[in-house]
Design a protein around this motif. Structure first.
Motif, PDB file in Angstrom:
ATOM      1  N   SER A 172      27.895   5.637   1.912  1.00 25.09           N
ATOM      2  CA  SER A 172      27.029   6.180   2.967  1.00 25.09           C
ATOM      3  C   SER A 172      25.586   6.471   2.443  1.00 25.09           C
ATOM      4  CB  SER A 172      27.675   7.294   3.469  1.00 25.09           C
ATOM      5  OG  SER A 172      27.860   8.290   2.492  1.00 25.09           O
ATOM      6  N   LEU A 173      25.421   6.682   1.372  1.00 29.87           N
ATOM      7  CA  LEU A 173      24.052   6.967   0.993  1.00 29.87           C
ATOM      8  C   LEU A 173      23.066   5.932   1.013  1.00 29.87           C
ATOM      9  CD1 LEU A 173      24.763   9.255  -2.361  1.00 29.87           C
ATOM     10  CD2 LEU A 173      24.128   9.953   0.078  1.00 29.87           C
ATOM     11  N   GLN A 174      21.941   6.119   1.795  1.00 30.61           N
ATOM     12  CA  GLN A 174      20.832   5.269   1.880  1.00 30.61           C
ATOM     13  C   GLN A 174      19.638   5.463   1.074  1.00 30.61           C
ATOM     14  OE1 GLN A 174      21.417   2.551   4.493  1.00 30.61           O
ATOM     15  NE2 GLN A 174      23.605   3.472   3.983  1.00 30.61           N
ATOM     16  N   ARG A 175      19.511   6.896   0.523  1.00 29.03           N
ATOM     17  CA  ARG A 175      18.617   6.913  -0.286  1.00 29.03           C
ATOM     18  C   ARG A 175      18.751   8.249  -0.782  1.00 29.03           C
ATOM     19  NH1 ARG A 175      14.704  10.887   0.335  1.00 29.03           N
ATOM     20  NH2 ARG A 175      15.494  11.415   2.566  1.00 29.03           N
ATOM     21  N   LEU A 176      18.366   8.488  -2.259  1.00 27.85           N
ATOM     22  CA  LEU A 176      18.554   9.637  -3.088  1.00 27.85           C
ATOM     23  C   LEU A 176      17.469   9.959  -3.955  1.00 27.85           C
ATOM     24  CD1 LEU A 176      21.111  11.727  -4.174  1.00 27.85           C
ATOM     25  CD2 LEU A 176      21.179   9.949  -5.946  1.00 27.85           C
ATOM     26  N   ARG A 177      16.947  11.012  -3.600  1.00 29.15           N
ATOM     27  CA  ARG A 177      15.755  11.297  -4.517  1.00 29.15           C
ATOM     28  C   ARG A 177      16.039  12.721  -5.382  1.00 29.15           C
ATOM     29  NH1 ARG A 177      10.445  11.518  -0.956  1.00 29.15           N
ATOM     30  NH2 ARG A 177      11.534  13.106   0.100  1.00 29.15           N
ATOM     31  N   ILE A 178      15.578  12.559  -6.543  1.00 32.34           N
ATOM     32  CA  ILE A 178      16.073  13.809  -7.453  1.00 32.34           C
ATOM     33  C   ILE A 178      14.773  14.344  -8.263  1.00 32.34           C
ATOM     34  CG2 ILE A 178      17.247  14.526  -9.636  1.00 32.34           C
ATOM     35  CD1 ILE A 178      19.433  12.233  -8.752  1.00 32.34           C
ATOM     36  N   ARG A 179      14.505  15.623  -8.256  1.00 29.45           N
ATOM     37  CA  ARG A 179      13.303  16.228  -8.837  1.00 29.45           C
ATOM     38  C   ARG A 179      14.058  17.295  -9.984  1.00 29.45           C
ATOM     39  NH1 ARG A 179      12.593  15.971  -3.930  1.00 29.45           N
ATOM     40  NH2 ARG A 179      13.062  17.871  -3.248  1.00 29.45           N
ATOM     41  N   PHE A 180      13.625  17.008 -11.362  1.00 24.49           N
ATOM     42  CA  PHE A 180      14.032  17.894 -12.480  1.00 24.49           C
ATOM     43  C   PHE A 180      13.285  19.041 -12.286  1.00 24.49           C
ATOM     44  CE2 PHE A 180      14.202  13.430 -14.068  1.00 24.49           C
ATOM     45  CZ  PHE A 180      15.426  13.129 -13.835  1.00 24.49           C
ATOM     46  N   ALA A 181      14.042  20.401 -12.537  1.00 24.95           N
ATOM     47  CA  ALA A 181      13.492  21.548 -12.474  1.00 24.95           C
ATOM     48  C   ALA A 181      13.539  22.190 -13.742  1.00 24.95           C
ATOM     49  CB  ALA A 181      13.955  22.403 -11.317  1.00 24.95           C
ATOM     50  N   SER A 182      14.722  22.157 -14.619  1.00 21.27           N
ATOM     51  CA  SER A 182      14.942  22.986 -15.708  1.00 21.27           C
ATOM     52  C   SER A 182      15.913  22.350 -16.509  1.00 21.27           C
ATOM     53  CB  SER A 182      15.378  24.196 -15.238  1.00 21.27           C
ATOM     54  OG  SER A 182      15.537  25.169 -16.591  1.00 21.27           O
ATOM     55  N   ARG A 183      15.898  22.620 -17.855  1.00 15.46           N
ATOM     56  CA  ARG A 183      17.068  21.959 -18.707  1.00 15.46           C
ATOM     57  C   ARG A 183      18.361  22.737 -18.485  1.00 15.46           C
ATOM     58  NH1 ARG A 183      12.794  21.292 -23.654  1.00 15.46           N
ATOM     59  NH2 ARG A 183      11.822  19.445 -22.717  1.00 15.46           N
ATOM     60  N   PHE A 184      19.269  21.921 -18.999  1.00 15.88           N
ATOM     61  CA  PHE A 184      20.779  22.518 -18.988  1.00 15.88           C
ATOM     62  C   PHE A 184      21.284  22.068 -20.456  1.00 15.88           C
ATOM     63  CE2 PHE A 184      21.510  18.612 -16.838  1.00 15.88           C
ATOM     64  CZ  PHE A 184      22.846  18.238 -17.560  1.00 15.88           C
ATOM     65  N   TRP A 185      22.121  23.137 -20.786  1.00 14.43           N
ATOM     66  CA  TRP A 185      22.483  23.190 -22.190  1.00 14.43           C
ATOM     67  C   TRP A 185      23.885  22.970 -22.494  1.00 14.43           C
ATOM     68  CZ3 TRP A 185      18.001  22.845 -24.860  1.00 14.43           C
ATOM     69  CH2 TRP A 185      16.918  23.550 -24.282  1.00 14.43           C
ATOM     70  N   PRO A 186      24.534  22.839 -23.800  1.00 10.77           N
ATOM     71  CA  PRO A 186      26.092  22.715 -23.877  1.00 10.77           C
ATOM     72  C   PRO A 186      26.555  24.229 -23.693  1.00 10.77           C
ATOM     73  CG  PRO A 186      24.738  21.684 -25.744  1.00 10.77           C
ATOM     74  CD  PRO A 186      23.880  22.276 -25.085  1.00 10.77           C
ATOM     75  N   GLY A 187      27.568  24.149 -22.956  1.00 12.59           N
ATOM     76  CA  GLY A 187      28.167  25.669 -22.660  1.00 12.59           C
ATOM     77  C   GLY A 187      27.669  25.926 -21.152  1.00 12.59           C
ATOM     78  N   ASP A 188      26.929  25.505 -20.524  1.00 16.19           N
ATOM     79  CA  ASP A 188      26.239  25.658 -19.058  1.00 16.19           C
ATOM     80  C   ASP A 188      27.343  25.377 -18.165  1.00 16.19           C
ATOM     81  OD1 ASP A 188      24.062  26.867 -19.891  1.00 16.19           O
ATOM     82  OD2 ASP A 188      22.733  25.361 -19.200  1.00 16.19           O
ATOM     83  N   VAL A 189      27.518  25.968 -17.223  1.00 17.24           N
ATOM     84  CA  VAL A 189      28.257  25.382 -15.883  1.00 17.24           C
ATOM     85  C   VAL A 189      27.531  25.267 -14.770  1.00 17.24           C
ATOM     86  CG1 VAL A 189      30.236  26.286 -14.226  1.00 17.24           C
ATOM     87  CG2 VAL A 189      30.236  27.021 -16.645  1.00 17.24           C
TER      88      VAL A 189
END
Length: 141
Positions: free
Chosen positions: A80-97
């Motif tokens: 169903s997806l016709q377009r997908l745009r992603i913006r990185f905001a912050s890092r995530f680390w081992p142990g994150d949920v």
């Protein structure tokens, strides 16, 4: 596909249940590196990551993006997806949920297609946004 929304049944502000991913681990990062060919050592080499000013190895933004894409396709349907745009905001680390959320921002008809514009984000356990983005999906009538 019986549980998938149609263009007529979905409304602005509708949202699926959030997708919770984690605890994310170094193993998730290494598996994603192999699948995506993203072998930046910041994602798997602790010594290298710390020598470059990081507290530890960190997850690829596109890994979090993949989790959000999974939420969207599980909700709106494969293909169903016709377009997908992603913006990185912050890092995530081992142990994150990471908790992925999406919602309908708008719906419209274009050339006879029922299009739904969505926004999405992934946040860590502290509520910090890791990625955000938008997508357009074509839904059945």
């Amino acid at each position: 596909m019986a549980n998938r929304p149609s263009f007529d049944s979905i409304n602005v502000s509708d949202a699926p249940a959030p997708l919770v991913c984690g605890l994310v681990t170094r193993t998730h990062f290494v598996r994603y590196a192999g699948a995506s060919h993203d072998f930046n050592p910041n994602h798997h080499d602790e010594v290298y990551a710390q020598a470059n000013g990081n507290k530890a190895v960190f997850g690829m933004g596109m890994l979090a993006g993949g989790y959000c894409a999974r939420l969207l396709t599980d909700w709106l349907g494969d293909g169903s997806l016709q377009r997908l745009r992603i913006r990185f905001a912050s890092r995530f680390w081992p142990g994150d949920v990471l908790t992925c959320m999406a919602w309908v921002r708008d719906k419209r008809e274009v050339d006879g297609k029922g299009l739904v514009d969505c926004e999405f984000s992934a946040v860590n356990q502290e509520g910090e946004v890791v990625i955000r983005g938008d997508a357009t999906a074509a839904l059945p009538r």
